[in-house]
Design a protein around this motif. Sequence first.
Motif, PDB file in Angstrom:
ATOM      1  N   MET A  25     -37.815 -26.420 -20.076  1.00 27.06           N
ATOM      2  CA  MET A  25     -36.861 -27.629 -20.005  1.00 27.06           C
ATOM      3  C   MET A  25     -35.612 -27.198 -21.028  1.00 27.06           C
ATOM      4  N   ILE A  26     -34.558 -27.463 -20.513  1.00 20.70           N
ATOM      5  CA  ILE A  26     -33.227 -27.247 -21.439  1.00 20.70           C
ATOM      6  C   ILE A  26     -32.959 -28.599 -21.932  1.00 20.70           C
ATOM      7  N   TYR A  27     -32.728 -28.248 -23.278  1.00 20.96           N
ATOM      8  CA  TYR A  27     -32.420 -29.385 -24.117  1.00 20.96           C
ATOM      9  C   TYR A  27     -30.945 -29.792 -24.255  1.00 20.96           C
ATOM     10  N   LEU A  28     -30.591 -30.782 -23.524  1.00 23.24           N
ATOM     11  CA  LEU A  28     -29.165 -30.869 -23.525  1.00 23.24           C
ATOM     12  C   LEU A  28     -28.524 -31.512 -24.650  1.00 23.24           C
ATOM     13  N   ASN A  29     -29.325 -32.353 -25.303  1.00 28.19           N
ATOM     14  CA  ASN A  29     -29.099 -33.414 -26.283  1.00 28.19           C
ATOM     15  C   ASN A  29     -29.118 -32.244 -27.723  1.00 28.19           C
ATOM     16  N   ILE A  30     -29.892 -31.287 -27.648  1.00 31.64           N
ATOM     17  CA  ILE A  30     -29.657 -30.388 -28.853  1.00 31.64           C
ATOM     18  C   ILE A  30     -28.659 -29.461 -28.635  1.00 31.64           C
ATOM     19  N   LEU A  35     -34.326 -18.648 -26.849  1.00 25.42           N
ATOM     20  CA  LEU A  35     -35.221 -18.733 -25.825  1.00 25.42           C
ATOM     21  C   LEU A  35     -35.632 -20.321 -25.609  1.00 25.42           C
ATOM     22  N   LYS A  36     -35.841 -20.917 -26.605  1.00 21.77           N
ATOM     23  CA  LYS A  36     -35.993 -22.432 -26.819  1.00 21.77           C
ATOM     24  C   LYS A  36     -35.240 -23.291 -26.365  1.00 21.77           C
ATOM     25  N   LEU A  37     -33.951 -22.980 -26.712  1.00 25.39           N
ATOM     26  CA  LEU A  37     -32.630 -23.866 -26.292  1.00 25.39           C
ATOM     27  C   LEU A  37     -32.478 -23.683 -24.640  1.00 25.39           C
ATOM     28  N   TYR A  38     -32.757 -22.499 -24.220  1.00 24.73           N
ATOM     29  CA  TYR A  38     -32.623 -22.272 -22.616  1.00 24.73           C
ATOM     30  C   TYR A  38     -34.001 -22.705 -21.732  1.00 24.73           C
ATOM     31  N   GLY A  39     -34.771 -23.107 -22.390  1.00 31.36           N
ATOM     32  CA  GLY A  39     -36.179 -23.460 -21.961  1.00 31.36           C
ATOM     33  C   GLY A  39     -37.056 -22.502 -21.291  1.00 31.36           C
ATOM     34  N   LYS A  40     -37.015 -21.293 -21.964  1.00 33.20           N
ATOM     35  CA  LYS A  40     -37.867 -20.149 -21.771  1.00 33.20           C
ATOM     36  C   LYS A  40     -39.258 -20.212 -22.491  1.00 33.20           C
ATOM     37  N   THR A  41     -38.941 -20.635 -23.451  1.00 34.61           N
ATOM     38  CA  THR A  41     -40.461 -21.292 -24.520  1.00 34.61           C
ATOM     39  C   THR A  41     -40.168 -22.543 -25.077  1.00 34.61           C
ATOM     40  N   GLU A  42     -41.139 -23.234 -25.376  1.00 32.87           N
ATOM     41  CA  GLU A  42     -40.907 -24.592 -25.866  1.00 32.87           C
ATOM     42  C   GLU A  42     -40.976 -24.899 -27.449  1.00 32.87           C
ATOM     43  N   PHE A  43     -40.069 -25.737 -27.940  1.00 29.85           N
ATOM     44  CA  PHE A  43     -39.914 -26.324 -29.249  1.00 29.85           C
ATOM     45  C   PHE A  43     -41.373 -26.653 -29.850  1.00 29.85           C
ATOM     46  N   SER A  44     -41.912 -26.230 -30.910  1.00 28.55           N
ATOM     47  CA  SER A  44     -42.969 -27.064 -31.335  1.00 28.55           C
ATOM     48  C   SER A  44     -42.593 -28.439 -31.727  1.00 28.55           C
ATOM     49  N   LEU A  45     -43.581 -29.227 -32.128  1.00 22.00           N
ATOM     50  CA  LEU A  45     -43.302 -30.703 -32.674  1.00 22.00           C
ATOM     51  C   LEU A  45     -42.680 -30.454 -34.067  1.00 22.00           C
ATOM     52  N   HIS A  46     -43.089 -29.602 -34.917  1.00 26.43           N
ATOM     53  CA  HIS A  46     -42.661 -29.391 -36.266  1.00 26.43           C
ATOM     54  C   HIS A  46     -41.203 -28.949 -35.888  1.00 26.43           C
ATOM     55  N   GLU A  47     -40.817 -28.053 -35.065  1.00 28.67           N
ATOM     56  CA  GLU A  47     -39.425 -27.816 -35.103  1.00 28.67           C
ATOM     57  C   GLU A  47     -38.299 -28.975 -34.470  1.00 28.67           C
ATOM     58  N   ILE A  48     -38.905 -29.692 -33.626  1.00 27.23           N
ATOM     59  CA  ILE A  48     -38.513 -30.766 -33.224  1.00 27.23           C
ATOM     60  C   ILE A  48     -38.019 -31.819 -34.256  1.00 27.23           C
ATOM     61  N   GLU A  49     -39.055 -31.880 -35.179  1.00 34.01           N
ATOM     62  CA  GLU A  49     -38.812 -32.726 -36.374  1.00 34.01           C
ATOM     63  C   GLU A  49     -37.897 -32.277 -37.261  1.00 34.01           C
ATOM     64  N   GLN A  50     -37.638 -30.875 -37.418  1.00 31.41           N
ATOM     65  CA  GLN A  50     -36.734 -30.165 -38.039  1.00 31.41           C
ATOM     66  C   GLN A  50     -35.481 -30.441 -37.802  1.00 31.41           C
ATOM     67  N   SER A  67     -33.280 -39.243 -33.522  1.00 35.22           N
ATOM     68  CA  SER A  67     -34.726 -39.165 -33.134  1.00 35.22           C
ATOM     69  C   SER A  67     -35.167 -37.965 -32.174  1.00 35.22           C
ATOM     70  N   LEU A  68     -36.613 -37.853 -32.608  1.00 36.15           N
ATOM     71  CA  LEU A  68     -37.154 -36.969 -31.775  1.00 36.15           C
ATOM     72  C   LEU A  68     -37.091 -37.135 -30.219  1.00 36.15           C
ATOM     73  N   ASP A  69     -37.004 -38.410 -29.761  1.00 39.74           N
ATOM     74  CA  ASP A  69     -37.118 -38.783 -28.327  1.00 39.74           C
ATOM     75  C   ASP A  69     -35.582 -38.524 -28.063  1.00 39.74           C
ATOM     76  N   TYR A  70     -34.645 -38.977 -28.562  1.00 33.62           N
ATOM     77  CA  TYR A  70     -33.382 -38.703 -28.208  1.00 33.62           C
ATOM     78  C   TYR A  70     -33.193 -37.099 -28.087  1.00 33.62           C
ATOM     79  N   LEU A  71     -33.645 -36.131 -28.841  1.00 37.31           N
ATOM     80  CA  LEU A  71     -33.488 -34.912 -28.675  1.00 37.31           C
ATOM     81  C   LEU A  71     -34.088 -34.144 -27.555  1.00 37.31           C
ATOM     82  N   VAL A  72     -35.330 -34.670 -27.152  1.00 40.60           N
ATOM     83  CA  VAL A  72     -35.920 -34.126 -25.814  1.00 40.60           C
ATOM     84  C   VAL A  72     -35.334 -34.910 -24.554  1.00 40.60           C
ATOM     85  N   GLY A  73     -34.829 -35.963 -24.743  1.00 41.69           N
ATOM     86  CA  GLY A  73     -34.162 -36.435 -23.673  1.00 41.69           C
ATOM     87  C   GLY A  73     -34.988 -37.686 -23.114  1.00 41.69           C
TER      88      GLY A  73
END
Length: 95
Positions: free
Chosen positions: A1-6, A33-48, A56-62
């Motif tokens: 997943m590519i995180y456009l909002n990030i 790798l995380k920004l371009y969807g090759k690996t996933e952000f952990s919940l802790h990383e999204i919270e950071q 919000s976390l919801d906004y960041l992950v779309g």
Amino acid sequence: MIYLNIHYEMRRHGLNGQQLAAAMGLPLRDVILKLYGKTEFSLHEIEQLADLFGCSLDYLVGHPVVTRTLSPEKGMDSIMRGLMPENLMWFNSVT
């Protein structure tokens, strides 16, 4: 997943990948790798990131963000009534 909002928040805050990696305490390669969807952000990383960007976390992950205007007269009681099974369309359609 590519995180456009990030990506958007990085641009909005003037951060490049190296600065973001430093702020998160991660190697640059991992962040790329995380920004371009090759690996996933952990919940802790999204919270950071949500804390860093002030969103919000919801906004960041779309995920769609649903907001409600609360009236002080009705308070939480009106929200709880709205969540009762008889007021939920999907609940009524499966029962």
